[in-house]
Design an enzyme around this catalytic site. Structure first.
Site, short mmCIF file in Angstrom:
data_model
loop_
_atom_site.label_atom_id
_atom_site.label_comp_id
_atom_site.label_asym_id
_atom_site.label_seq_id
_atom_site.Cartn_x
_atom_site.Cartn_y
_atom_site.Cartn_z
N ARG A 1 15.93 53.99 31.75
CA ARG A 1 16.47 54.70 32.91
C ARG A 1 15.88 54.20 34.24
NH1 ARG A 1 15.79 59.29 29.60
NH2 ARG A 1 17.70 59.74 28.40
N LYS B 1 23.78 46.48 45.45
CA LYS B 1 24.89 46.37 44.48
C LYS B 1 24.39 45.51 43.32
CE LYS B 1 29.28 47.03 46.92
NZ LYS B 1 30.55 46.38 47.33
N GLU C 1 29.98 33.81 53.05
CA GLU C 1 29.56 35.21 53.29
C GLU C 1 28.97 35.35 54.69
OE1 GLU C 1 30.48 37.44 51.14
OE2 GLU C 1 30.09 36.84 49.06
N LYS D 1 23.99 42.97 57.52
CA LYS D 1 24.34 43.68 56.28
C LYS D 1 23.53 44.96 56.16
CE LYS D 1 25.01 43.46 51.35
NZ LYS D 1 25.27 42.64 50.13
N GLU E 1 29.11 52.86 49.67
CA GLU E 1 30.44 52.28 49.94
C GLU E 1 31.55 53.32 49.85
OE1 GLU E 1 31.93 49.20 47.27
OE2 GLU E 1 32.52 48.00 49.00
N ARG F 1 30.94 50.58 54.50
CA ARG F 1 30.42 49.42 53.78
C ARG F 1 31.54 48.52 53.25
NH1 ARG F 1 25.50 48.90 49.31
NH2 ARG F 1 25.78 46.65 49.02
N ASN G 1 33.33 43.85 52.31
CA ASN G 1 34.21 43.38 51.25
C ASN G 1 35.41 42.62 51.79
OD1 ASN G 1 35.76 44.26 48.33
ND2 ASN G 1 33.57 43.97 48.32
N HIS H 1 37.48 39.91 49.92
CA HIS H 1 37.21 40.08 48.49
C HIS H 1 38.37 40.69 47.71
CE1 HIS H 1 33.19 39.15 49.85
NE2 HIS H 1 32.72 39.20 48.63
N HIS I 1 38.35 38.15 45.06
CA HIS I 1 37.97 38.51 43.67
C HIS I 1 39.14 38.30 42.72
CE1 HIS I 1 34.17 41.23 44.20
NE2 HIS I 1 33.87 39.94 44.10
N HIS J 1 32.12 31.91 43.78
CA HIS J 1 32.42 33.16 44.47
C HIS J 1 32.68 32.91 45.96
CE1 HIS J 1 32.32 37.38 45.59
NE2 HIS J 1 31.41 37.09 46.50
N1 LIG Z 1 25.34 42.25 44.99
C1 LIG Z 1 25.91 41.75 46.08
O1 LIG Z 1 25.90 42.36 47.17
C2 LIG Z 1 26.56 40.41 46.00
C3 LIG Z 1 26.94 39.76 47.19
C4 LIG Z 1 27.56 38.50 47.09
C5 LIG Z 1 27.77 37.91 45.85
N2 LIG Z 1 27.37 38.58 44.72
C6 LIG Z 1 27.53 37.94 43.40
O2 LIG Z 1 26.74 36.75 43.41
C7 LIG Z 1 27.29 35.80 42.49
C8 LIG Z 1 27.33 34.43 43.14
O3 LIG Z 1 25.99 34.10 43.48
P1 LIG Z 1 25.57 32.58 43.75
O4 LIG Z 1 26.60 31.95 44.63
O5 LIG Z 1 24.18 32.60 44.20
O6 LIG Z 1 25.77 31.91 42.31
P2 LIG Z 1 24.77 31.66 41.09
O7 LIG Z 1 23.81 32.77 40.92
O8 LIG Z 1 25.64 31.30 39.95
O9 LIG Z 1 23.93 30.34 41.54
C9 LIG Z 1 24.66 29.16 41.80
C10 LIG Z 1 24.15 27.98 40.95
O10 LIG Z 1 22.99 27.43 41.60
C11 LIG Z 1 21.88 27.38 40.68
N3 LIG Z 1 20.70 27.61 41.52
C12 LIG Z 1 20.29 28.78 42.04
N4 LIG Z 1 19.27 28.59 42.90
C13 LIG Z 1 19.00 27.24 42.89
C14 LIG Z 1 18.10 26.41 43.59
N5 LIG Z 1 17.25 26.90 44.51
N6 LIG Z 1 18.13 25.07 43.34
C15 LIG Z 1 19.00 24.55 42.44
N7 LIG Z 1 19.91 25.28 41.76
C16 LIG Z 1 19.91 26.61 42.01
C17 LIG Z 1 22.18 28.44 39.67
O11 LIG Z 1 21.54 28.17 38.45
C18 LIG Z 1 23.70 28.32 39.54
O12 LIG Z 1 24.03 27.25 38.66
C19 LIG Z 1 28.66 36.33 42.08
O13 LIG Z 1 28.60 36.88 40.79
C20 LIG Z 1 28.92 37.44 43.11
O14 LIG Z 1 29.74 38.47 42.56
C21 LIG Z 1 26.76 39.79 44.77
O1 LIG Z 2 27.43 44.39 49.59
C1 LIG Z 2 28.65 44.67 49.63
O2 LIG Z 2 29.10 45.81 49.79
C2 LIG Z 2 29.64 43.57 49.46
O3 LIG Z 2 30.83 43.83 49.34
C3 LIG Z 2 29.11 42.17 49.42
C4 LIG Z 2 30.06 41.18 48.73
O4 LIG Z 2 29.87 39.91 49.35
C5 LIG Z 2 29.74 41.00 47.25
O5 LIG Z 2 30.51 39.96 46.68
C6 LIG Z 2 29.86 42.27 46.39
O6 LIG Z 2 29.30 42.07 45.13
C7 LIG Z 2 31.31 42.63 46.17
O7 LIG Z 2 31.33 43.97 45.82
P1 LIG Z 2 32.40 44.60 44.83
O8 LIG Z 2 32.12 46.07 44.98
O9 LIG Z 2 33.75 44.17 45.34
O10 LIG Z 2 32.14 44.08 43.45
ZN LIG Z 3 30.87 38.38 48.06
#
Ligand SMILES: NC(=O)c1ccc[n+]([C@@H]2O[C@H](COP(=O)([O-])OP(=O)(O)OC[C@H]3O[C@@H](n4cnc5c(N)ncnc54)[C@H](O)[C@@H]3O)[C@@H](O)[C@H]2O)c1
Ligand SMILES: O=C(O)C(=O)C[C@@H](O)[C@H](O)[C@H](O)COP(=O)(O)O
Ligand SMILES: [Zn+2]
Length: 347
Positions: free
Chosen positions: A108, A130, A172, A209, A219, A223, A227, A230, A234, A250
Site C-alpha cells: 500500500r 502521474k 513536451e 508544470k 486533473e 491540469r 494533455n 495527447h 496517444h 511518445h
Molecule cells: N507521468 C507523466 O507525467 C508523463 C509525462 C510524459 C510522458 N510520460 C510517459 O513517459 C514515457 C516516455 O518516456 P521517455 O521518452 O523517457 O522514454 P523511455 O523511458 O522509453 O526512454 C527512452 C529510451 O532511452 C533509454 N535511456 C533513458 N535514459 C538514457 C540515457 N541517459 N542514456 C542512454 N539511454 C537512455 C531508455 O532505455 C529507452 O530505451 C511514455 O510511456 C509516456 O507515457 C509520463
Molecule cells: O502530467 C500531466 O498531466 C500530463 O498530461 C503530462 C503528459 O505529457 C503525459 O504524457 C501524461 O502521462 C499523459 O497523461 P494521461 O493521463 O493522458 O495518461
Molecule cells: Zn506526454
C-alpha cells in the site's frame, strides 16, 4: 510537491544521497532498464548506500506493463522489503511511471524518488505524480496519482541520450510553451532546438508544470492543459504500437498530436491560419512526419474513446485559444479527430 523536493543540476545527486542515508530508510532499491543500467547507473552509484539492490526491466514502451510490475513486486517480496524502503527510479518516463506505480502499490505504498535520465522525463514525466502502465493497448490505462518523495534531475545524464530520444523530449517542452508561454514559443521558434545546456529549459518546463499541477493535482480541470496534443497523440501512439515495426516514441506522437489539435483549434476559429502555420512549420523543422494511410484514420481515432479526460461518451480535448493559451474540456467527435489526422496526412 513543493520546490524543496525538486533538485536540478549539480545539487541533485548529493541531495539524493542525503535523503537515502536517513535512519528512517531501511533499504534502497534502484529500478533501471537495460540502457540506464549501462549508461547511467555508474554515475548514480557513488550516491547510493553500499547495500542497495538493483532491479532491472527491459527497455522500451512495450515493457510498460503489469507483467513488468509483477517482476518488480516479486523481487521486493523476495527481499522481504518493509514499508521503510525507498525505490529510486533511474530512467526515462517508462521507468519513472512504472517504478512510481510499483512503489505506490507495494504494501500500500513505499517511498520513491525519481531520477529522470531522458529529456522527456526531466521536463515532464518525473514531475506531477502521474504513475502507471499501459493496458490492453491503451496508454497509462492503469495507474495512480502519487507524488514522489523527491525528484533529482541531473542534466549530465542527457549526454548519453540518443538524438532521437532528445528530440522526443523537446515535444513536451514545446507543449508547455503552446499552452502557457507564447513568448517562449516565439523566442525559441527562431533559435531552434539545439543547445549544449538544457538546464534553463528544464527549469522553465518543471516550473510551468509544477504551477499547473499545484492548482489541480488530480486533473479535474486545469491540469488537462498539460494533455494538449495527447488526445490525438496517444491514439496515434497506441495504434502504431499495435503495428510491429511502426512504433513511434511518445514525444513524436505528441508532436503530431499537437499539429492535429492546433488544426482543430484553427478549424473552430480559436486561432489564426498564421498561428497554425507557425506551429506546423516549427514542429516539422524538428520532427519527421508520422506515416499512416488515410484508411487508418478511423481506427486511430477510436482509441480516443478511452481517453482519461473524457466524460461519458464525450471526448474532451485540450485546444489552443491563440498561442500560449490552452483551453481544456473542448468536446470533439471521432469525425473531428479523423479529419485532423487527414489534414495532417495531407501536409
Ligand atoms: N507521468 C507523466 O507525467 C508523463 C509525462 C510524459 C510522458 N510520460 C510517459 O513517459 C514515457 C516516455 O518516456 P521517455 O521518452 O523517457 O522514454 P523511455 O523511458 O522509453 O526512454 C527512452 C529510451 O532511452 C533509454 N535511456 C533513458 N535514459 C538514457 C540515457 N541517459 N542514456 C542512454 N539511454 C537512455 C531508455 O532505455 C529507452 O530505451 C511514455 O510511456 C509516456 O507515457 C509520463
Ligand atoms: O502530467 C500531466 O498531466 C500530463 O498530461 C503530462 C503528459 O505529457 C503525459 O504524457 C501524461 O502521462 C499523459 O497523461 P494521461 O493521463 O493522458 O495518461
Ligand atoms: Zn506526454
Amino acid at each position: 510537491m513543493n520546490e524543496e523536493t525538486i533538485f536540478i543540476g549539480p545539487e541533485a545527486l548529493p541531495a539524493l544521497q542525503t535523503l537515502l542515508v536517513r535512519p528512517t530508510v531501511s533499504r534502497v532499491f534502484v529500478l533501471v532498464d537495460a540502457n540506464t543500467r549501462r549508461w547511467c547507473y555508474d554515475v548514480l552509484r557513488p550516491y547510493l548506500p553500499e547495500n542497495h539492490h538493483i532491479i532491472e526491466i527491459a527497455a522500451g514502451e512495450e515493457y510498460k506493463t503489469l507483467a513488468s510490475c509483477e517482476a518488480v513486486w516479486s523481487q521486493l517480496t523476495e527481499e522481504r522489503t518493509d514499508r521503510h524502503a525507498v525505490l529510486v527510479n533511474l530512467g526515462g518516463g517508462v521507468v519513472t511511471d512504472l517504478g512510481g506505480f510499483c512503489a505506490a502499490l507495494y504494501k500500500r505504498g513505499i517511498r520513491f524518488v525519481q531520477v529522470p535520465t531522458t529529456l522527456l522525463a526531466q521536463v515532464d514525466a518525473s514531475v506531477g505524480g502521474k504513475t502507471g502502465v499501459d493496458f490492453q493497448g491503451f496508454k497509462n490505462q492503469i495507474g495512480v496519482f502519487q507524488e514522489p518523495t523527491a525528484v533529482c534531475i541531473e542534466p549530465r545524464f542527457l549526454l548519453t541520450l540518443e538524438p532521437r530520444q532528445l528530440k522526443a523530449g523537446y515535444a513536451e517542452v514545446v507543449k508547455h510553451w503552446l499552452i502557457a508561454d507564447a513568448k517562449a514559443f516565439a523566442r525559441n521558434r527562431r533559435l531552434g532546438i539545439f543547445t549544449d545546456d538544457w538546464t534553463p529549459i528544464i527549469r522553465e518546463s518543471v516550473d510551468l508544470k509544477q504551477r499547473i499541477v499545484a492548482q489541480d493535482p488530480l486533473e479535474s480541470g486545469l491540469r488537462k492543459l498539460l494533455n494538449f496534443g495527447h488526445t490525438v497523440g496517444h491514439a496515434l501512439e497506441s495504434y502504431l504500437l499495435t503495428q510491429p515495426g511502426r512504433e513511434i516514441l511518445h514525444g513524436e506522437a505528441v508532436a503530431a498530436g499537437m499539429i492535429c489539435e492546433t488544426w482543430l483549434s484553427y478549424h473552430r476559429g480559436l486561432l489564426s491560419a498564421e498561428e497554425l502555420d507557425q506551429v506546423e512549420t516549427f514542429l516539422f523543422t524538428v520532427f519527421e512526419k508520422v506515416q499512416f494511410i488515410t484508411l487508418e484514420t478511423e481506427a486511430i481515432a477510436e482509441f480516443a474513446l478511452q481517453d482519461k479526460k473524457n466524460a461519458g461518451t464525450t471526448i474532451n480535448c485540450t485546444l489552443l485559444k491563440g498561442l500560449g493559451h490552452g483551453v481544456f474540456d473542448q468536446p470533439v467527435t471521432l469525425t473531428d479527430i479523423a479529419d485532423s489526422l487527414r489534414y495532417y496526412h495531407r501536409l
